[in-house]
Write an enzyme that holds these catalytic residues in place. Structure first.
Site, PDB file in Angstrom:
ATOM      1  CG  ASN A  78      51.209  27.244  12.592  1.00  0.00           C
ATOM      2  OD1 ASN A  78      52.088  27.508  11.779  1.00  0.00           O
ATOM      3  ND2 ASN A  78      50.277  28.121  12.931  1.00  0.00           N
TER       4      ASN A  78
ATOM      5  CE  LYS B 214      51.230  35.807   6.273  1.00  0.00           C
ATOM      6  NZ  LYS B 214      51.823  35.928   7.619  1.00  0.00           N
TER       7      LYS B 214
ATOM      8  CE  LYS C 144      52.950  31.254   4.119  1.00  0.00           C
ATOM      9  NZ  LYS C 144      53.515  31.972   5.299  1.00  0.00           N
TER      10      LYS C 144
ATOM     11  CG  ASP D 297      55.384  35.023   5.133  1.00  0.00           C
ATOM     12  OD1 ASP D 297      56.616  35.221   5.203  1.00  0.00           O
ATOM     13  OD2 ASP D 297      54.759  34.317   5.966  1.00  0.00           O
TER      14      ASP D 297
ATOM     15  CD  GLU E 267      54.893  37.366   7.509  1.00  0.00           C
ATOM     16  OE1 GLU E 267      53.805  37.935   7.248  1.00  0.00           O
ATOM     17  OE2 GLU E 267      54.955  36.276   8.101  1.00  0.00           O
TER      18      GLU E 267
ATOM     19  CD  GLU F 230      56.609  33.413  10.714  1.00  0.00           C
ATOM     20  OE1 GLU F 230      55.882  34.249  10.161  1.00  0.00           O
ATOM     21  OE2 GLU F 230      56.552  32.199  10.475  1.00  0.00           O
TER      22      GLU F 230
ATOM     23  CG  ASP G 132      53.443  32.185  17.895  1.00  0.00           C
ATOM     24  OD1 ASP G 132      52.898  32.149  19.017  1.00  0.00           O
ATOM     25  OD2 ASP G 132      53.169  31.387  16.975  1.00  0.00           O
TER      26      ASP G 132
ATOM     27  CG  HIS H 239      53.692  32.798  13.394  1.00  0.00           C
ATOM     28  ND1 HIS H 239      53.754  31.738  14.280  1.00  0.00           N
ATOM     29  CD2 HIS H 239      53.695  32.254  12.150  1.00  0.00           C
ATOM     30  CE1 HIS H 239      53.803  30.612  13.594  1.00  0.00           C
ATOM     31  NE2 HIS H 239      53.763  30.890  12.301  1.00  0.00           N
TER      32      HIS H 239
ATOM     33  CD  GLU I 146      49.995  34.268  10.430  1.00  0.00           C
ATOM     34  OE1 GLU I 146      50.797  34.091  11.357  1.00  0.00           O
ATOM     35  OE2 GLU I 146      50.276  34.054   9.235  1.00  0.00           O
TER      36      GLU I 146
HETATM   37 MG   LIG Z   1      55.267  34.292   8.161  1.00  0.00          MG
END
Ligand SMILES: [Mg+2]
Length: 387
Positions: A53, A180, A182, A211, A237, A263, A290, A320, A339
């Site tokens: 994604n 996690k 943001k 992150d 992150e 990632e 990833d 990721h 993740e």
């Molecule tokens: Mg990230």
């Protein structure tokens, strides 16, 4: 034995969330199918893949370049030495014919998506779960128990600290022990308040990672480092631009706790530059490359070789993306985990039906291939493409 078709379609994976850099209201993914002339258990073997994604569908590149190179190659040239299975490395080389080095852009995403489908087909032809096939190929013992953490804590309209706490509590209730959230999408004082709210909620039941999605310049990254280092975070992150290795290296002077990034690095050469110049510390930091975004598992194996060369264990990798491909690599090749996005990117992310998170780990079921057939909502969408 040959590949008879490669099918591709762009699918929405939109949701009304945002991180510090993008919103996901128009996010898409490429879904691909590699159709073979092989039959197993009375059914044609079709390998499936999608591009994780965060990078949008890659239909144009797949249709205009990579699909044709697979289908136009002499079928025997894409088989392994024994001639009893496809060879992902040879197919990768065919796809990358007449591609210049560097400038990885999003071609790595198109190739990574097809590579996922090819490995799915290869493991199905071998009649094995991919993680067991990988372990066997690399002389390792597979470990079907994989660490997973819950990635969430996005910004979205109307979300207050109460909703954020409830979200995190929900992950703990589902068996996660690392969550996690943001940061960087709000002023630093607001983010500090959000972090303290989550820490108050999870207490000693879990650890918190944060992150920044590559949002910060050096000055802001340092300001956050000074604020964050008073808390016992699991990691800090993707602080700055993914290609700014000097920024990453400078941060380690201000943040002694674990950091994570990678990632948005899409090749083993980029990974090598991160290890050469990014000041990453193999005793505590984490690498999040990833494979679905970065030329697939064939390239990821090269990245793991680079890690080894620089004294890094595969156990420092927690990719990721939250897809089953990386779960297989983790279980087969000893990565540190994967993740997961418990409520996002459905039906693509997540685990096969019935797989539960317990003490922050899942146990891989023994399904042939990547295991998509065990996830009923996902395999339904996949089979609509090619079966
Ligand atoms: Mg990230």
């Amino acid at each position: 034995m040959r590949i008879v078709d490669v099918c591709e379609i762009t699918k929405p994976i939109a949701s009304p969330i945002r991180n510090a850099y993008i919103d996901f209201s128009k996010m898409t993914t490429s879904l691909v199918a590699v159709v073979t002339d092989v039959e197993r258990d009375g059914r044609r073997v079709v390998g499936y893949g999608f591009n994780s994604n965060g990078r949008y569908g890659q239909g144009g590149l797949i249709r205009e370049r990579f699909r044709g190179r697979i289908l136009e190659a002499e079928p025997a040239s894409l088989l392994n030495e024994a001639g009893d299975n496809l060879d992902p490395h040879k197919i990768w080389a065919a796809m990358m014919t007449n591609e210049k080095p560097g400038g990885h852009g999003e071609r790595s995403v198109a190739v990574g998506t097809l590579d996922m489908a090819i490995w799915d087909a290869v493991a199905k032809i071998a009649g094995q779960p991919l993680f067991r096939l990988l372990a066997e190929q690399h002389g390792r013992d597979a470990d079907p128990r994989v660490f997973v953490y819950a990635a969430g804590g996005y910004y979205y309209p109307g979300k207050d600290d109460g909703a954020l706490r409830a979200e995190m509590r929900g992950y703990l209730d589902r068996g996660y022990n690392v969550v996690k959230m943001k940061i960087g999408g709000a002023p630093i004082a607001d983010d500090q308040r959000r972090i303290e709210a989550v820490l108050a909620e999870i207490g000693s039941d879990a650890r918190l990672a944060v992150d920044a999605n590559g949002r910060f310049d050096l000055e802001t990254g340092i300001a956050y480092a000074k604020m964050l280092r008073q808390y016992p975070l699991f990691w800090y992150e993707e602080v700055g631009d993914p290609l700014d290795y000097a920024l990453q290296a400078a941060l380690s002077e201000f943040y002694s706790g674990p950091m994570a990034t990678g990632e948005n690095l899409f090749s083993h050469q980029d990974a090598r530059n991160l290890l050469r110049y990014g000041g990453m510390r193999p005793d505590r930091d984490f690498l999040q490359f990833d494979c679905a975004l970065s030329y697939g598992l064939v390239e990821y194996l090269r990245t793991l070789d680079v890690l080894k060369q620089f004294g890094w264990s595969p156990s420092r990798c927690i990719p990721h993306g939250g897809h089953q491909m990386s779960l297989n690599i983790a279980a087969g090749l000893g990565l540190g985990g994967n993740e997961s996005y418990p409520d996002l990117f459905r039906p693509y992310g997540g685990f096969p039906d019935g797989v539960k998170v317990e003490n922050g780990h899942i146990t891989m079921p023994d399904l042939p291939g990547i295991g998509f057939e065990g996830k009923s909502d996902l395999i339904k969408v996949m089979r609509e493409l090619a079966e």
